[in-house]
Design a protein around this motif. Structure first.
Motif, PDB file in Angstrom:
ATOM      1  N   VAL A 119       0.901  -1.201  -0.071  1.00 27.09           N
ATOM      2  CA  VAL A 119       0.070   0.052  -0.162  1.00 27.09           C
ATOM      3  C   VAL A 119       0.906   1.228  -0.001  1.00 27.09           C
ATOM      4  O   VAL A 119       1.815   1.313   0.770  1.00 27.09           O
ATOM      5  CB  VAL A 119      -0.824   0.017   1.291  1.00 27.09           C
ATOM      6  N   ARG A 164      -3.953   1.324  -2.806  1.00 27.03           N
ATOM      7  CA  ARG A 164      -3.410   0.001  -3.445  1.00 27.03           C
ATOM      8  C   ARG A 164      -3.676   0.205  -5.047  1.00 27.03           C
ATOM      9  O   ARG A 164      -4.454   0.546  -5.430  1.00 27.03           O
ATOM     10  CB  ARG A 164      -4.251  -1.237  -2.926  1.00 27.03           C
ATOM     11  N   ALA A 182      -7.245   1.500   0.022  1.00 28.07           N
ATOM     12  CA  ALA A 182      -6.968   0.446   0.812  1.00 28.07           C
ATOM     13  C   ALA A 182      -7.870  -0.026   1.780  1.00 28.07           C
ATOM     14  O   ALA A 182      -8.008  -1.321   1.786  1.00 28.07           O
ATOM     15  CB  ALA A 182      -5.408   0.314   1.175  1.00 28.07           C
TER      16      ALA A 182
END
Length: 98
Positions: A72, A77, A87
């Motif tokens: 991340v 992400r 994320a």
């Protein structure tokens, strides 16, 4: 059988085996990146960069599953070139290496 026939039959068998192995991996939830995630938000915006103010380039609905890159960055992400999702609204699929 001639050598030519044996070669053709062997090539066909090899293609079938490769296809079957690939299908088994896909059915098991395999991911090209090793990381597959599920969307936990009702609607998840995909953005052009890892920034909450970046241009929206797509949307995912709850329970959608897709490949992502492990790790991340800045709370986002990476899921494709120029495509990032928050994320916190994704959950790695069981057995995935995110």
């Amino acid at each position: 059988m001639s050598k030519k026939t044996l070669i053709v039959v062997g090539a066909i068998i090899a293609v079938i085996v490769i296809y079957a192995l690939n299908t088994d991996k896909q059915a098991a939830g395999a991911s090209a990146t090793g990381c597959k995630v599920t969307v936990t938000a009702d609607v998840l915006n995909a953005r052009e960069t890892a920034d909450g103010n970046a241009k929206i380039v797509g949307k995912y609905l709850r329970d959608a599953q897709f490949d992502a890159l492990p790790g991340v960055q800045n709370g986002f992400r990476k899921v494709a070139d120029d495509k990032w999702v928050a994320a916190e609204y994704t959950q790695p699929v069981e057995g995935s290496t995110c």
